[in-house]
Design an enzyme around this catalytic site. Structure first.
Site, mmCIF file in Angstrom:
data_model
loop_
_atom_site.group_PDB
_atom_site.id
_atom_site.type_symbol
_atom_site.label_atom_id
_atom_site.label_comp_id
_atom_site.label_asym_id
_atom_site.label_seq_id
_atom_site.Cartn_x
_atom_site.Cartn_y
_atom_site.Cartn_z
ATOM 1 N N ASP A 11 20.614 49.852 17.954
ATOM 2 C CA ASP A 11 21.104 50.349 16.711
ATOM 3 C C ASP A 11 22.473 50.260 16.376
ATOM 4 O OD1 ASP A 11 20.074 52.214 14.154
ATOM 5 O OD2 ASP A 11 21.809 53.211 14.911
ATOM 6 N N SER A 12 22.826 50.304 14.810
ATOM 7 C CA SER A 12 24.210 50.135 14.368
ATOM 8 C C SER A 12 24.950 51.213 15.194
ATOM 9 C CB SER A 12 24.117 49.916 13.026
ATOM 10 O OG SER A 12 23.825 51.349 12.579
ATOM 11 N N TYR A 43 26.392 49.625 9.223
ATOM 12 C CA TYR A 43 25.948 48.405 9.076
ATOM 13 C C TYR A 43 25.460 48.251 7.649
ATOM 14 C CZ TYR A 43 25.370 46.232 13.614
ATOM 15 O OH TYR A 43 25.833 45.546 14.742
ATOM 16 N N GLY A 44 25.053 49.220 6.961
ATOM 17 C CA GLY A 44 24.415 49.507 5.619
ATOM 18 C C GLY A 44 24.772 48.583 4.495
ATOM 19 N N CYS A 74 16.659 50.125 13.923
ATOM 20 C CA CYS A 74 17.470 49.926 12.785
ATOM 21 C C CYS A 74 17.021 49.351 11.629
ATOM 22 C CB CYS A 74 18.971 49.471 13.046
ATOM 23 S SG CYS A 74 19.957 49.378 11.825
ATOM 24 N N ASN A 75 16.522 50.004 10.578
ATOM 25 C CA ASN A 75 16.101 49.435 9.474
ATOM 26 C C ASN A 75 17.052 48.572 8.698
ATOM 27 O OD1 ASN A 75 13.404 51.044 8.441
ATOM 28 N ND2 ASN A 75 15.037 52.591 9.376
ATOM 29 N N THR A 76 18.434 48.510 8.859
ATOM 30 C CA THR A 76 19.307 47.510 8.202
ATOM 31 C C THR A 76 19.203 46.332 8.978
ATOM 32 O OG1 THR A 76 20.540 49.727 7.663
ATOM 33 C CG2 THR A 76 21.554 47.367 7.221
ATOM 34 N N GLU A 159 27.062 60.905 10.318
ATOM 35 C CA GLU A 159 27.663 60.352 11.594
ATOM 36 C C GLU A 159 29.011 61.516 11.785
ATOM 37 O OE1 GLU A 159 28.472 56.819 12.955
ATOM 38 O OE2 GLU A 159 26.228 56.588 12.856
ATOM 39 N N CYS A 193 15.616 55.056 6.984
ATOM 40 C CA CYS A 193 16.958 54.827 8.152
ATOM 41 C C CYS A 193 16.750 55.624 9.086
ATOM 42 C CB CYS A 193 17.940 55.222 7.070
ATOM 43 S SG CYS A 193 19.503 55.318 7.907
ATOM 44 N N THR A 194 17.025 55.089 10.359
ATOM 45 C CA THR A 194 16.806 56.098 11.469
ATOM 46 C C THR A 194 17.854 57.431 11.682
ATOM 47 O OG1 THR A 194 18.310 54.464 12.713
ATOM 48 C CG2 THR A 194 15.845 54.165 12.827
ATOM 49 N N HIS A 195 18.607 57.388 10.741
ATOM 50 C CA HIS A 195 19.773 58.567 10.794
ATOM 51 C C HIS A 195 19.101 59.836 10.008
ATOM 52 C CE1 HIS A 195 23.086 55.699 11.948
ATOM 53 N NE2 HIS A 195 23.675 56.747 11.716
#
Ligand code: DGL
Length: 272
Positions: A11-12, A43-44, A74-76, A159, A193-195
């Protein structure tokens, strides 16, 4: 190809830990290496070229660590880098190794979460602008309409561990209202988005009860179970010592402080 190979999870930053948690619950027997590119995240908002370059570097690092199978949690990165890695890099440089993403497995099952066939997708600007969900969902379910909303403030809020504070409410409501304004019939909202699963308590308070709020961890984990059943040649090379290692391109002390909110327990990471 290495026997006793770990599964790589990339993931980012921290978000992929929400997916890794579900994978480790459903497939506890294997060895895993998690890599978060915290030094270069989020990364978005990066360009296609940058996300591809960063993602490929991290995938190659995981290959060097012995992973034959890497999940882009990570979707991005899945939206912007996966196809090029699968079509250009793997066949020429790494035949026999595999990289899988999170978008296709989610698109495959999205129909089971909507009655109105109107689905909202919330993600980073990179994911939304790539239109990957629009295209993938259309491929499987042409009758489903997809409404997208980018939520650029959510990853920084999460974050910085501000996601459960009152200050987060403004941006939570702003993006949810903007999504629902696109169609009153949306009955399923995918957190692409995994966040974003960390915002669930706030999202449940803002969205009406009839809306299914969908997170990806269990979907991606089930899809991996299925993949390994269909690919015994990959499965038989996986190590089964139940080892989990965590690496970050950033500062391991900072990573460990934040990571427990995403993974649900304290971690001890290493520098990449
Ligand atoms: N976790 C990433 C995703 O699923 C987003 C975080 C970032 O912008 O780096 O898209």
């Amino acid at each position: 190809m290495q026997n006793s190979s770990p599964i790589g999870i990339f993931d980012s930053g921290y978000g992929g830990l929400t997916v890794f948690k579900s994978i480790a619950e459903q497939l506890p027997q294997y060895n895993y290496i998690y890599l978060g590119d915290n030094a270069r995240s989020p990364y978005g908002d990066h360009s296609f070229e940058t996300i591809y370059k960063y993602t490929l570097e991290c995938v190659e690092w995981l290959f060097d660590k012995g992973c034959n199978l890497v999940i882009l949690a990570c979707n991005t990165a899945s939206a912007k880098a996966l196809r090029t890695i699968q079509q250009k890099d793997l066949p020429t440089k790494y035949p026999g190794r595999r990289v899988l993403g999170v978008i296709r497995p989610t698109a495959e099952v999205i129909n089971t979460y909507t009655d109105t066939n109107k689905v909202g997708v919330m993600g980073t600007r990179g994911t939304v602008n790539s239109e990957s969900y629009l295209l993938e969902i259309k491929k499987f379910y042409p009758n489903i309409s997809v409404y997208q909303q980018s939520c650029p403030m959510w990853v920084p809020i999460i974050e910085n561990n501000e996601h459960l504070q009152n200050g987060a409410d403004f941006f939570v409501k702003e993006y949810c209202d903007a999504l629902l304004a696109q169609s009153k019939d949306i009955d399923c909202v995918l957190l692409a988005c995994t966040h974003y699963p960390l915002l669930l308590p706030k999202l449940k308070a803002v969205f009406p009860d009839y809306i299914n709020i969908l997170t990806q961890g269990d979907i991606v984990a089930k899809s991996l179970v299925n993949y390994l059943q269909r690919h015994p040649e990959m499965e038989m090379n996986l190590g089964r010592e139940k080892q989990k290692s965590f690496y970050t391109s950033g500062d391991p002390i900072v990573f460990d402080e934040h990571a427990s909110i995403f993974f649900g327990k304290k971690l001890a990471s290493l520098k990449m």
